[in-house]
Design an enzyme around this catalytic site. Structure first.
Site, short mmCIF file in Angstrom:
data_model
loop_
_atom_site.label_atom_id
_atom_site.label_comp_id
_atom_site.label_asym_id
_atom_site.label_seq_id
_atom_site.Cartn_x
_atom_site.Cartn_y
_atom_site.Cartn_z
N SER A 161 36.36 89.32 -7.47
CA SER A 161 35.52 89.62 -6.30
C SER A 161 34.11 89.99 -6.71
O SER A 161 33.85 90.36 -7.86
CB SER A 161 36.13 90.74 -5.45
OG SER A 161 35.62 92.00 -5.82
N ILE A 162 33.21 89.92 -5.73
CA ILE A 162 31.81 90.25 -5.95
C ILE A 162 31.63 91.74 -6.25
O ILE A 162 30.61 92.15 -6.81
CB ILE A 162 30.98 89.85 -4.71
CG1 ILE A 162 29.50 89.71 -5.06
CG2 ILE A 162 31.20 90.83 -3.55
CD1 ILE A 162 28.67 89.03 -3.97
N LYS A 163 32.63 92.55 -5.91
CA LYS A 163 32.53 93.99 -6.10
C LYS A 163 32.49 94.40 -7.57
O LYS A 163 32.10 95.53 -7.88
CB LYS A 163 33.69 94.69 -5.40
CG LYS A 163 33.73 94.51 -3.89
CD LYS A 163 32.57 95.20 -3.20
CE LYS A 163 32.75 95.19 -1.69
NZ LYS A 163 31.68 95.93 -1.00
N ASP A 164 32.86 93.49 -8.46
CA ASP A 164 32.75 93.80 -9.90
C ASP A 164 31.32 94.16 -10.26
O ASP A 164 31.07 95.02 -11.11
CB ASP A 164 33.18 92.60 -10.74
CG ASP A 164 34.68 92.33 -10.69
OD1 ASP A 164 35.39 93.12 -10.04
OD2 ASP A 164 35.11 91.34 -11.28
N ALA A 207 30.45 97.72 -8.92
CA ALA A 207 31.32 98.73 -9.54
C ALA A 207 30.80 99.09 -10.93
O ALA A 207 30.67 100.27 -11.27
CB ALA A 207 32.75 98.21 -9.62
#
Length: 453
Positions: A42-45, A48
């Protein structure tokens, strides 16, 4: 040698992929920034890792510390990757709305997961926002990342997602379309792109049940806009600090059904197995398509991978139960069942009591009756009731003495509308053979459930 030192070095530089079939009727070129190519899918890597790095630089996250975060799953995955490499513990707080797969993945990465109710106000002590904040206060050497108000979130996209899109499109991008959740992705990416070209249009896609859209157009935070929805990963019931609404040019809201159906189309028609928000993002583009021209280059952000939604939007039964999947035929109803169900039959030579036992064991009301390999009749709970009531000894007689007419056998592609006329008060079921010759049965209850009650 081209060797990465650890998994964190593989974050970013995800591909732009042209959409060819679903968007073929649009006048413009549509490409997707497919961020499920990140290691955490996901793009959240991106954000994060950035939040961890900034927390380290500011001395808020110390060696051996514990990362605490409220997450729908994807941010937690990115934080878990960073924690593994850097030696931190993780406690993630999520809601009962999120898919089970997300929680299971976080646990597999060594994190502790706490599930909170989703139908409470953000300020409620039981909300996942409140629980995460409380844990950060109570646990020594811990830090609450707070992706909603942590500006390192949008900084990550200003530094990586925006520049990548600008470079990959050679500066030709005219529109950015992105679902709106914490605000980090859309705001950070938009801030960078508009610095390069202020004429780029940024369209935000929201969920019905979120208050973001009304706030954007009116500046009003209206609690009456907030209600439960199935869409995951976007929409909010408050305004995170990551937002800068000045870099967004329009908001549109997408229904739970439209987003789910479009995600399934992406898989079948474009080969992109994406999450809920990707389907909603593309549906949002379709709702705003009237202002597009042949010279436009639209970039849609596809946040995460479909593997996290196999129990939801990619499950026919889940879709049917919510009225999201159009049921057209006998075959659709059979395929929508959670598992292949063996057809229960009984020989005409068996006793009535054995049929009653089968009905109890499998919780069914209708059983085809066989003579050898052939289906010669049927037996039903309704038909047996009065006969057994009038003569209790009938339970010890052969089924042949109480046999009812056989259920109608129809083509596997028989429309649901025709099944409505075949399944009546006197005839409670219909049967069909599938492509490999196996019989299936559907009842009035199956039809009602498949059509959404």
């Amino acid at each position: 040698m081209d060797v990465k030192n650890n998994i964190l070095e593989t974050i970013g530089n995800t591909p732009l992929i042209r959409l060819n079939k679903i968007t073929r009727h649009l006048p413009c070129t549509v490409v997707a920034k497919v961020d499920y190519f990140n290691p955490g899918h996901s793009i959240k890597d991106r954000m994060a890792l950035k939040m961890v790095e900034v927390a380290e630089q500011e001395g808020k996250l110390k060696p051996g510390g514990t990362i605490i975060e409220g997450t729908s799953g994807n941010t937690g995955m990115g934080l878990a990757l960073a924690a593994i490499v850097k030696g931190y513990k993780c406690i993630f707080v999520t809601t009962d709305k999120q898919s089970k797969e997300k929680a299971d993945i976080l646990k597999a990465m060594g994190a502790e997961v706490i599930v909170c109710p989703s139908n409470v106000e953000p300020e409620d002590p039981q909300s996942y926002y409140s629980v995460a904040a409380r844990l950060a206060r109570e646990i020594p050497n811990s830090y609450h990342m707070n992706q909603y108000d942590n500006l390192a979130n949008r900084l990550a996209h200003y530094e990586t997602t925006g520049p990548e899109i600008w470079r990959q499109t050679e500066g030709k991008i005219t529109h950015l379309v992105c679902t709106a959740g914490t605000g980090g992705t859309i705001t950070g990416t938009a801030m960078y792109l508009k610095e390069q070209n202020p004429n780029i249009k940024v369209w935000a896609v929201d969920a019905y049940g979120s208050l973001l859209t009304k706030y954007y157009y009116t500046g009003e935070i209206d609690p009456n806009e907030v209600y439960p929805y199935f869409s995951e990963g976007f929409g909010e019931d408050f305004i995170p600090k990551n937002y800068d609404m000045s870099v967004i040019d329009a908001f549109t809201q997408v229904t739970d059904k439209d987003g789910a159906v479009m995600a399934r189309r992406l898989a079948k028609e474009e080969g992109l197995f994406c999450g809920y928000s990707a389907g909603s993002c593309l549906q949002g583009l379709m709702q705003l398509k009237e202002s597009l021209t042949k010279d436009d280059l639209v970039v849609c952000i596809f946040h995460d991978h479909g593997s996290r939604y196999v129990g939801k939007i990619y499950n026919d039964q889940w879709m049917m139960e919510r009225g999201f999947l159009d049921v057209k035929t006998f075959k659709d109803i059979v395929n929508g069942r959670p598992m292949v169900q063996k057809l229960i039959t009984i020989s005409e030579e068996k006793q009535v009591a054995e049929a009653v036992d089968l009905m109890k064991q499998y919780d069914i009301e209708h059983i085809p009756v066989t003579r050898g390999e052939a289906i010669v009749g049927s037996i039903s709970e309704g038909g047996l009731f009065q006969k057994v009531f009038n003569n209790p000894d009938i339970k010890h007689q052969p089924i042949a003495h109480v046999i009812e007419p056989p259920f109608p056998i129809v083509d596997f592609n028989t429309p649901v509308e025709k099944l409505r006329t075949l399944i009546t008060k006197d005839n409670g079921a219909a049967m069909s053979k599938d492509e490999i010759g196996n019989y299936h049965i559907i009842t009035k209850y199956d039809v009602i459930q498949a059509l959404g009650g």
